[in-house]
Design an enzyme around this catalytic site. Structure first.
Site, mmCIF file in Angstrom:
data_model
loop_
_atom_site.group_PDB
_atom_site.id
_atom_site.type_symbol
_atom_site.label_atom_id
_atom_site.label_comp_id
_atom_site.label_asym_id
_atom_site.label_seq_id
_atom_site.Cartn_x
_atom_site.Cartn_y
_atom_site.Cartn_z
ATOM 1 N N ALA A 298 0.905 -1.029 0.119
ATOM 2 C CA ALA A 298 -0.046 0.054 0.051
ATOM 3 C C ALA A 298 0.738 1.077 0.168
ATOM 4 C CB ALA A 298 -1.011 -0.037 0.999
ATOM 5 N N ASP B 9 -8.242 7.998 13.812
ATOM 6 C CA ASP B 9 -8.099 7.898 12.449
ATOM 7 C C ASP B 9 -8.924 6.788 12.005
ATOM 8 O OD1 ASP B 9 -7.658 9.242 9.916
ATOM 9 O OD2 ASP B 9 -5.497 8.339 9.963
#
Length: 559
Positions: A136, A296
């Protein structure tokens, strides 16, 4: 970099930003600034603005796409800005929340060099295997898979090369733009752009330290294990501290289904009701039990462990942003939520004032009426249609009318609550946030003000009390002696003050007599002048007056 070259770099970057704004038909906002209004003719003469009949996308979408074109630093800024719903229109905040860190990865060879430089060893000595193809890629770092020498599967998070320098330059530019907006626009003072950039700077600079993220993950893992040492609701990967430095983070690799793939989760037989309610429970546990919450929790950072579909648990990643509250804020937030869910608007108003979130001179009845006006229509909706996160947001916006200062710690919490509730409703539309959260709030309030709090305080202080118990007689004797000495000193000080008062009184009398005597002597002297004698031919009077004045002075000196 010299000041001149820095200025040139900023001008070059501003030119690039202007090109991006033109590409997305956003240059009109630039010319709306009073400073640039005299140049509006440039906007009308620009060929790209001649065809006004072509339909344009909504402004929020255009702004989002422009930020994505400007690069990772502006994408991150837009994500942070989306949490400031107290400053932004709802359509713009919703659009900015869709910003994703879909940035091109950097070469695996660069990642290898960063790892070797940071950890001081070749990659083939540090890891049994290392995949240079990123798993990623985000704006600040990217992730690679690897295997430790003992065969443990891990992920290796590597800071993007040169990102700190890029961030510093772009933050300087943001400050320049923010100051211009503050100085030359009508809404500059309300939006407080400089403070927004300062808040963003703190957030992103913290994210540049992967060792800090490792510490956050370690704390969350310890909290998530709970008293039973098991990860029943949420699993946080293990941190391998021997491999963690500022630019590199190595953690246990997890395997799960992204929480955003709702249809896939349903097809796998996952209990969506349990999953939705569990997300709310995790949030309130982190906030009110441990006072350390993952701030988050968007869908890209949450996965689902499907080994037990009837009892699914969350898998969390990316711990760069966490939130904490002071004990005072924690208490007042709990009281606010508890009163808020019970529709006790007066207590909501009182809690805001007691916490210092709004000025002490705020009239409770006026504030209560404003809160009721916002909340009461919403509570008439069915449970599944009420967004408590947005209701809390509207509550803060109402408080702004009463000069409520922005509370950064509450902004993070508000953002997390919105994320959690949004996830929960997507997973299970009939989610009742209040029914799920109430036991946690009630338990926390009992622990703070009830018998549990008394028991907890006694239990915590008992070892210290037992340690000091043998010295207690001496401490009591010392305390009695100190009280006696203090009482004696007070008596002495009282006598001294009385003596001083008498002396001041005597001195005042002397001063009055002396001034009176001097006045009489001066009057006698003037009586002997030709000016006075012209009106009085009695010189004896002046001698009498002068004698009286002299007598008063003598009396004053004898006292």
């Amino acid at each position: 970099m010299t000041r001149f070259s820095r200025l040139l770099a900023q001008l070059s970057r501003l030119f690039f930003i202007n090109r991006v704004l033109i590409r997305h038909n956003l240059d009109e906002f630039v010319y709306a600034i009073p400073l640039f209004r005299p140049l509006i003719f440039i906007y009308h003469l620009s060929p790209w603005n001649w065809n006004k009949s072509k339909p344009r996308a909504p402004r929020g979408e255009r702004i989002r796409k422009a930020l994505e074109d400007l690069g990772p630093v502006f994408v991150k800024f837009g994500q942070v800005l989306s949490t400031r719903r107290d400053l932004l229109p709802e359509d713009l905040a919703d659009e900015l929340a869709r910003l994703q860190d879909n940035v091109p990865p950097f070469r695996g060879e660069q990642a290898r060099k960063i790892i070797e430089k940071s950890l001081g060893k070749p990659v083939n000595q540090l890891f049994k295997t290392f995949d240079e193809t990123p798993l990623a890629s985000a704006s600040i770092a990217q992730v690679h898979t690897a295997t430790l020498p003992d065969g443990e599967d891990v992920i290796v998070k590597v800071m993007r090369p040169g990102i700190e320098k890029t961030i510093r330059h772009d933050i300087d530019l943001m400050y320049l733009i923010a100051r211009m907006v503050h100085r030359f626009t009508d809404i500059g003072k309300r939006l407080r752009p400089v403070e927004v950039v300062e808040e963003y700077e703190k957030t992103i600079i913290d994210e540049l330290d992967l060792a800090r993220e490792a510490a956050n993950a370690s704390q969350l893992r310890r909290n998530s294990a709970g008293d039973n040492g098991r990860f029943d609701d949420i699993y946080v990967p293990e941190v391998y501290w021997d491999y963690c430095v500022k630019d590199v983070l190595v953690m246990e690799r997890i395997h799960g289904v992204p929480i955003g793939e709702v249809e896939r989760l349903k097809s796998l037989g996952v209990n969506m009701k349990v999953l939705g309610e569990r997300g709310v429970e995790i949030f309130f546990t982190q906030v009110f039990t441990y006072n350390f919450f993952h701030a988050d929790m968007h869908p890209g950072n949450i996965f689902v462990d499907i080994n037990k579909p009837d009892n699914p648990r969350y898998l969390a990643v990316d711990f760069g942003i966490v939130g904490t509250l002071t004990p005072e804020d924690q208490r007042y937030l709990a009281e606010n939520l508890h009163a808020f869910f019970n529709r006790d608007y007066k207590r909501v108003a009182e809690a805001h004032i007691e916490s210092g979130w709004v000025p002490a001179e705020t009239k409770v009845n006026e504030f209560e009426a404003a809160i009721r006006t916002v909340c009461e229509p919403i509570f008439q909706l069915p449970i599944k249609e009420i967004s408590y996160g947005k209701l809390l947001l509207r509550l803060f916006q109402t408080a702004r009318r009463f000069n409520m200062e922005v509370q950064p710690q509450l902004v993070l919490l508000q953002k997390t609550l919105l994320n959690i509730e949004g996830l929960g409703r997507e997973l299970y539309p009939d989610l009742d946030l209040w029914a799920t959260a109430k036991p946690f709030l009630q338990r926390w309030m009992d622990e703070q003000v009830g018998f549990r709090h008394l028991y907890k305080g006694a239990k915590a202080n008992l070892p210290k009390f037992l340690e000091q118990l043998p010295d207690m007689p001496i401490l009591v004797n010392d305390l009695i002696r100190q009280m006696h000495d203090r009482q004696f000193n007070l008596q002495m000080e009282s006598q001294q003050i009385e003596q001083l008062r008498r002396e001041i009184k005597t001195a005042n009398r002397k001063t009055i007599l002396s001034i009176s005597g001097a006045t009489l002597i001066i009057t006698a002297a003037l009586a002997n002048t030709s000016l006075l004698t012209a009106f009085s031919n009695i010189p004896l009077v002046s001698w009498v007056i002068g004698g009286a004045g002299l007598a008063l002075i003598v009396i004053a000196l004898k006292k």
